[in-house]
Design an enzyme around this catalytic site. Structure first.
Site, PDB file in Angstrom:
ATOM      1  N   GLU A 189       0.840  -1.207   0.000  1.00 19.29           N
ATOM      2  CA  GLU A 189       0.000   0.000   0.000  1.00 19.29           C
ATOM      3  C   GLU A 189       0.874   1.255   0.000  1.00 19.29           C
ATOM      4  OE1 GLU A 189      -3.005   2.191  -0.615  1.00 19.29           O
ATOM      5  OE2 GLU A 189      -3.573   0.130  -0.123  1.00 19.29           O
ATOM      6  N   GLU A 212       1.986   6.322  -7.056  1.00 24.34           N
ATOM      7  CA  GLU A 212       0.909   7.195  -7.539  1.00 24.34           C
ATOM      8  C   GLU A 212       1.275   8.671  -7.364  1.00 24.34           C
ATOM      9  OE1 GLU A 212      -2.664   6.044  -5.530  1.00 24.34           O
ATOM     10  OE2 GLU A 212      -3.101   4.466  -6.981  1.00 24.34           O
TER      11      GLU A 212
END
Length: 127
Positions: free
Chosen positions: A72, A79
């Site tokens: 994560e 991102e």
């Protein structure tokens, strides 16, 4: 500390730890999925404390949970970096982001399977 004014490598352990803690805070503030995983990890801790499975299974749960958090965090980093470097949509950037998200999904599914097996072992449904 500004980038470019001091070498970012070879910093003290406390400085590096501070950077890592900042990354955790950033992910917690900006990513709903990170907060969801944190909540599910807390539930898992309670379930493990109540069922008291063998330590091997507890270790597997800890490792699989850590893998979910690690993927994560890498997904969030990728991102953020991709959005900063290439703010407009691009097929290759989209594919990279999708692959990173898929890594989180794979780690999460493995963690759920390990959790279910741990519960089954603790309840003597599986040896």
């Amino acid at each position: 500390m500004q980038i470019g004014t001091k070498n970012m490598k070879n910093q003290s352990f406390t400085v590096r730890l501070s950077h890592a803690a900042s990354g955790l805070r950033s992910a917690f503030r900006s990513e709903a999925s990170f907060r969801t995983h944190l909540l599910l990890a807390a539930v898992a801790v309670v379930v493990l404390a109540v069922l008291r499975p063998p330590m091997t299974w507890v270790a597997l749960c800890v490792l699989s949970g850590a893998a979910v958090f690690a993927t994560e965090l890498v997904n969030t980093a990728l991102e953020n970096l991709a959005d900063r470097v290439h703010p407009t949509q691009h097929p290759t950037i989209r594919a990279a982001k999708d692959c990173a998200a898929a890594a989180v999904l794979v780690a999460s599914m493995a963690s759920v399977v390990i959790g279910a097996m741990t519960v089954a072992v603790a309840l003597k449904l599986l040896k």
